[in-house]
Structure formats: C-alpha cells, structure tokens
Write a protein that holds these residues in place. Structure first.
Motif, mmCIF file in Angstrom:
data_model
loop_
_atom_site.group_PDB
_atom_site.id
_atom_site.type_symbol
_atom_site.label_atom_id
_atom_site.label_comp_id
_atom_site.label_asym_id
_atom_site.label_seq_id
_atom_site.Cartn_x
_atom_site.Cartn_y
_atom_site.Cartn_z
ATOM 1 N N PRO A 117 34.881 33.842 35.826
ATOM 2 C CA PRO A 117 33.569 34.032 36.477
ATOM 3 C C PRO A 117 33.412 33.237 37.761
ATOM 4 C CG PRO A 117 33.303 33.771 34.103
ATOM 5 C CD PRO A 117 34.727 33.467 34.395
ATOM 6 N N ALA A 118 34.003 32.037 37.823
ATOM 7 C CA ALA A 118 33.904 31.251 39.057
ATOM 8 C C ALA A 118 34.664 31.920 40.192
ATOM 9 C CB ALA A 118 34.448 29.841 38.816
ATOM 10 N N LEU A 119 35.820 32.488 39.889
ATOM 11 C CA LEU A 119 36.575 33.204 40.918
ATOM 12 C C LEU A 119 35.834 34.461 41.349
ATOM 13 C CD1 LEU A 119 39.158 33.482 42.588
ATOM 14 C CD2 LEU A 119 40.194 34.659 40.640
ATOM 15 N N GLN A 120 35.224 35.165 40.401
ATOM 16 C CA GLN A 120 34.433 36.351 40.742
ATOM 17 C C GLN A 120 33.276 35.989 41.665
ATOM 18 O OE1 GLN A 120 33.170 38.346 37.230
ATOM 19 N NE2 GLN A 120 35.236 38.807 36.515
ATOM 20 N N ALA A 121 32.593 34.897 41.355
ATOM 21 C CA ALA A 121 31.449 34.491 42.170
ATOM 22 C C ALA A 121 31.892 34.119 43.577
ATOM 23 C CB ALA A 121 30.734 33.310 41.517
ATOM 24 N N TYR A 122 33.038 33.445 43.694
ATOM 25 C CA TYR A 122 33.519 33.082 45.034
ATOM 26 C C TYR A 122 33.850 34.329 45.848
ATOM 27 C CZ TYR A 122 36.912 32.102 48.630
ATOM 28 O OH TYR A 122 37.590 32.104 49.809
ATOM 29 N N ILE A 123 34.577 35.271 45.251
ATOM 30 C CA ILE A 123 34.995 36.450 46.003
ATOM 31 C C ILE A 123 33.789 37.312 46.374
ATOM 32 C CG2 ILE A 123 36.347 38.572 45.860
ATOM 33 C CD1 ILE A 123 38.393 37.121 44.220
ATOM 34 N N ALA A 124 32.827 37.409 45.456
ATOM 35 C CA ALA A 124 31.626 38.180 45.777
ATOM 36 C C ALA A 124 30.834 37.518 46.903
ATOM 37 C CB ALA A 124 30.761 38.323 44.530
ATOM 38 N N ALA A 125 30.716 36.183 46.878
ATOM 39 C CA ALA A 125 29.973 35.480 47.925
ATOM 40 C C ALA A 125 30.719 35.523 49.246
ATOM 41 C CB ALA A 125 29.727 34.025 47.502
ATOM 42 N N VAL A 141 53.041 41.024 36.932
ATOM 43 C CA VAL A 141 53.337 42.413 36.569
ATOM 44 C C VAL A 141 52.071 43.246 36.414
ATOM 45 C CG1 VAL A 141 55.496 41.798 35.444
ATOM 46 C CG2 VAL A 141 53.404 41.827 34.102
ATOM 47 N N SER A 142 50.935 42.754 36.861
ATOM 48 C CA SER A 142 49.709 43.531 36.768
ATOM 49 C C SER A 142 49.690 44.610 37.848
ATOM 50 C CB SER A 142 48.481 42.623 36.911
ATOM 51 O OG SER A 142 48.433 42.064 38.217
ATOM 52 N N THR A 143 48.732 45.514 37.739
ATOM 53 C CA THR A 143 48.662 46.642 38.666
ATOM 54 C C THR A 143 48.397 46.182 40.087
ATOM 55 O OG1 THR A 143 47.796 47.994 36.861
ATOM 56 C CG2 THR A 143 47.526 48.851 39.096
ATOM 57 N N PHE A 144 47.530 45.196 40.255
ATOM 58 C CA PHE A 144 47.159 44.722 41.582
ATOM 59 C C PHE A 144 47.729 43.331 41.833
ATOM 60 C CE2 PHE A 144 43.717 47.453 40.007
ATOM 61 C CZ PHE A 144 43.720 48.446 40.980
ATOM 62 N N LEU A 156 47.321 38.176 44.376
ATOM 63 C CA LEU A 156 47.938 36.950 44.880
ATOM 64 C C LEU A 156 47.318 36.538 46.202
ATOM 65 C CD1 LEU A 156 50.110 34.787 44.594
ATOM 66 C CD2 LEU A 156 51.695 36.327 45.764
ATOM 67 N N GLY A 157 47.042 37.499 47.078
ATOM 68 C CA GLY A 157 46.382 37.162 48.330
ATOM 69 C C GLY A 157 44.972 36.629 48.128
ATOM 70 N N LYS A 158 44.254 37.186 47.149
ATOM 71 C CA LYS A 158 42.882 36.745 46.905
ATOM 72 C C LYS A 158 42.837 35.323 46.336
ATOM 73 C CE LYS A 158 41.466 40.757 48.208
ATOM 74 N NZ LYS A 158 40.897 40.910 49.556
ATOM 75 N N ILE A 159 43.691 35.047 45.361
ATOM 76 C CA ILE A 159 43.645 33.706 44.765
ATOM 77 C C ILE A 159 44.192 32.667 45.735
ATOM 78 C CG2 ILE A 159 43.790 34.655 42.434
ATOM 79 C CD1 ILE A 159 46.707 33.881 42.339
ATOM 80 N N GLY A 215 35.703 44.198 46.999
ATOM 81 C CA GLY A 215 36.332 45.435 46.595
ATOM 82 C C GLY A 215 37.743 45.254 46.093
ATOM 83 N N ALA A 216 38.205 44.023 45.949
ATOM 84 C CA ALA A 216 39.563 43.731 45.489
ATOM 85 C C ALA A 216 39.508 43.219 44.063
ATOM 86 C CB ALA A 216 40.192 42.692 46.404
ATOM 87 N N PRO A 217 40.656 43.137 43.382
ATOM 88 C CA PRO A 217 40.668 42.574 42.033
ATOM 89 C C PRO A 217 40.107 41.165 42.028
ATOM 90 C CG PRO A 217 42.732 43.673 42.530
ATOM 91 C CD PRO A 217 41.946 43.641 43.784
ATOM 92 N N LEU A 218 39.304 40.848 41.027
ATOM 93 C CA LEU A 218 38.555 39.602 41.027
ATOM 94 C C LEU A 218 39.067 38.578 40.037
ATOM 95 C CD1 LEU A 218 34.964 41.115 41.256
ATOM 96 C CD2 LEU A 218 36.449 40.371 43.089
ATOM 97 N N THR A 219 40.069 38.871 39.286
ATOM 98 C CA THR A 219 40.616 37.906 38.351
ATOM 99 C C THR A 219 42.109 37.833 38.545
ATOM 100 O OG1 THR A 219 40.977 39.528 36.599
ATOM 101 C CG2 THR A 219 38.840 38.432 36.642
ATOM 102 N N PRO A 220 42.750 36.718 38.122
ATOM 103 C CA PRO A 220 44.189 36.619 38.286
ATOM 104 C C PRO A 220 44.934 37.736 37.596
ATOM 105 C CG PRO A 220 43.243 34.480 37.793
ATOM 106 C CD PRO A 220 42.149 35.485 37.643
#
Length: 386
Positions: free
Chosen positions: A216-224, A345-348, A353-356, A245-250
């Motif tokens: 949730p903390a990563l989601q909040a950062y990316i949304a903000a 090995v996840s879809t995104f 990796l770029g987001k985190i 609009g990108a994946p929000l969790t690792p």
C-alpha cells in the motif's frame, strides 16, 4: 567420408578461385583409385587363367575364400571443373567413397511457444517460473532479531563505511555474509568488511517474509507521483515518470484494473493526506515521511525505524558521492529489487523494476535533503525496545 563445411560469405571469392584446382586434384585422385581397382581385377583374372594351381596349403586356403569383388568405379564429381559447389570432403588415399559430401540437414526447430533449455530441451515459461521460485531462499518471518541484524549492519556502515567506495554495488562472499551474525543489542566488530555488511543487509531484507516497504505504501507513492501538480496521472500525464497506469506492486499488477487514485491509495495505506502536494510540503509532505507513516501504521514503529535508518545511511552515502562513487540512482538499482521483493518472472517485471527503482531513488534523495529531520525521526523510533 570427410566432414563438409560451408564457406563464410567473406571467403566466397577465395573458394571460387580455389574451386578449379580442388576439382582437378579430386579428379586425379578418382582416376588413380579407378586405375588401382581395374589393375587389381585384371591381376586376379590373369591368375585364374594361368592353368593348374599347385595343391599347396595356401592354395587350398585361398580356394575356400569367396572371390573378392572389384570396387565399382566412383562416379565423377558433380559440377567438376569450374563448378560452384563450396562443400567438400577430405580426399582419401584408399579406394573408398571419394565423392564430395553434402552438408548435414539442419536440426528440427523447437516447438512454438517454448524456449531452448539445457541440452537442447525446450523449457516452457511455467518451468522457468518454477525454477526461479525454487532458487529463491526460504522466507524468514520478521522478528526483533532480524530487525537488529539489519540495524547493526547499518550502524557499522555509519561509523566505518561512509568512506568506502561502491557500497551495495560490490558482491561479498556468500559464506561470509551467512556467518555475519551478532547477538541482539550488540554491535558488529569494527573489523567487519563493509561490503559483507551491505551484503547482509540485502540478504536479510530479501529473505524476509514480506517486503520492508508494504505494497500500500508503494501504491500511494506511485499514485501521488503520477498525479503531478496539474492532477494528470496515468496515461494523461507526460508518460516519462512514475505513473499510476503502471504496475503498482513488486509482483506486478494489471495496469488496466489496479490504478487507485492518490487519495484512495493514501487512505488504504493509512497515510495522512499531503499538505503541500507531492513532495512540496516540506518534510511532512515529502514522499519519505508519508512512506514512513504508512509503514508505522501497517507494520509498527520498529519496522519504520529500520526503514528510516536504512534511508538515512543511503542518503549520507549519496552526500559523499565523490568518495562513495554511488549516487541515488546507482543505490536504487542495487537495493530496490531486494527491498521490494521484485518478481523477475511476473508479467510486468521490467516495467515494475523501473517503478520500484524510481521509488527508492526518490526516498534516497529526500533522505539526503532531510538528513537532520530524518535523524530525529529515527531517534524517536528506536529499534531495540527494552
């Protein structure tokens, strides 16, 4: 039969020039072999027409053997003279098969939708994912001992390692990292290799049961961060930064269905609303302070203290970039996959990796900017609670 070969394109002219000479030499060998075969047959015929054989032991032995058949004359080479064939076999001196060899047929292609595995065996995507999961270390639940191992390494680096170049970028010996253990409450020895300490930090946070930074903390950062000053987020923004609009969790999320607004993500993570926009309200409005509040609300004050001390160390490393040779981007690339349990090995996976990496980079830069206030926060949130 010799092994054929195919000339490379850059040697095409040389082979074409050599073709007449090679064909002439091959014709001479074929003619000599045919002459030897004809001579052997004529000798045997003459011996048969010579009259009565002497009744010797050798003659009786030869009479019991089948007659040797003369070797058939070999066929002339295809395209002799100035032909354009570039595949040859090595000529033989005996009367064997001296015809030019053809290149072996190519191996059958792998089935569609599979990858080449070890030994030529196809490996499916599911097998690759299973292998990656099997290679991961066993997960360890968070405990006061695990938290202290991380903090002890951080404190050692604060005392002894800030002048060490390439921290978190140099891999230490795995056996040394595994042996680096300390009793809870005790400091690490001063002679500890700083790179072993950084390896232990990454190993502990990577092997933990849950990421040090909750989803949730990563989601909040990316949304903000995606909302921006004009309120445009996701596909409506510039598209060059971290968008919602990108994946929000690792582990990777579906960007078409998992794109919460900044307010909803902050409320879900227990983060107080921003006072001055994304990162524009001083320390209290910074992404780092809001992330610490989210960790404290979901995981407890001790876990927030661990994250705060780690960010304080990384910020001070970047402040001495002339000596450490590690800026915020370099540190983020080294520690983000372990810190947020990146799933390769996840879809995104590549997009995630770029987001985190951008998330950790922002945390490190704000830790360097608010070094004094972050130090006060760490003192107010002790890890070793008596």
């Amino acid at each position: 039969m010799g092994t054929g070969f195919i000339a490379r394109p850059e040697a095409m002219n040389v082979f074409i020039q050599m073709q007449p000479e090679a064909s002439a030499a091959l014709n001479r060998n074929l003619a000599a072999a045919a002459a030897r075969a004809r001579g052997g047959g004529a000798g045997e015929a003459g011996a048969g027409a010579g009259g009565v054989h002497s009744p010797t032991r050798q003659g009786r032995a030869d009479a019991g053997r089948p007659a040797r058949q003369p070797a058939p004359p070999p066929s002339p080479p295809s395209g002799g003279g100035g032909g354009g064939c570039l595949c040859f076999s090595s000529p033989k001196d005996d009367a064997g098969d001296l015809r030019p060899s053809r290149s072996s047929p190519p191996p059958p292609p792998l089935p569609t939708g599979t990858g080449g595995g070890t030994g030529g065996r196809p490996v499916s995507n599911a097998s690759a994912a299973a292998s990656a999961v099997a290679a991961e270390p066993p997960r360890v639940p968070w405990s006061p001992d695990v938290e202290w191992q991380i903090v002890a390494c951080v404190e050692l680096l604060q005392r002894e390692g800030l002048d060490e170049p390439n921290l978190f970028a140099v891999s230490a010996v795995d056996a040394h990292v595994r042996r680096l253990r300390v009793r809870r409450g005790a400091p690490l020895p001063a002679a500890t290799d700083p790179h072993v300490a950084t390896g232990a930090i990454k190993a502990h946070i990577r092997a933990a049961e849950t990421p040090l930074v909750p989803a949730p903390a990563l989601q909040a950062y990316i949304a903000a961060a995606g909302a921006g000053p004009a309120g445009a987020r996701g596909s409506g923004g510039s598209g060059g930064g971290v968008g919602a609009g990108a994946p929000l969790t690792p582990g990777g999320m579906n960007p078409s269905t998992d794109s919460p607004s900044a307010a909803a993500a902050s409320a879900a993570a227990g983060i107080p609303p921003a006072t001055g926009g994304a990162g524009g309200g001083g320390w209290k409005g910074s992404h780092l302070a809001r992330t610490l509040a989210a960790i404290e609300a979901t995981e407890g004050s001790t876990r927030a203290g661990v994250f705060g001390r780690l960010m304080l160390l990384l910020g001070r490393i970047t402040a001495r970039v002339e000596v450490s040779r590690m800026n915020a981007h370099c540190l983020a690339k080294c520690i983000a996959p372990s810190l947020l349990h990146w799933d390769a090995v996840s879809t995104f996976s590549l997009l995630t990796l770029g987001k985190i990496t951008a998330f950790v980079m922002a945390m490190v830069e704000e830790a360097r900017l608010y070094d004094e206030l972050l130090g006060v926060y760490c003192e107010e949130h002790p890890v070793l609670v008596q």
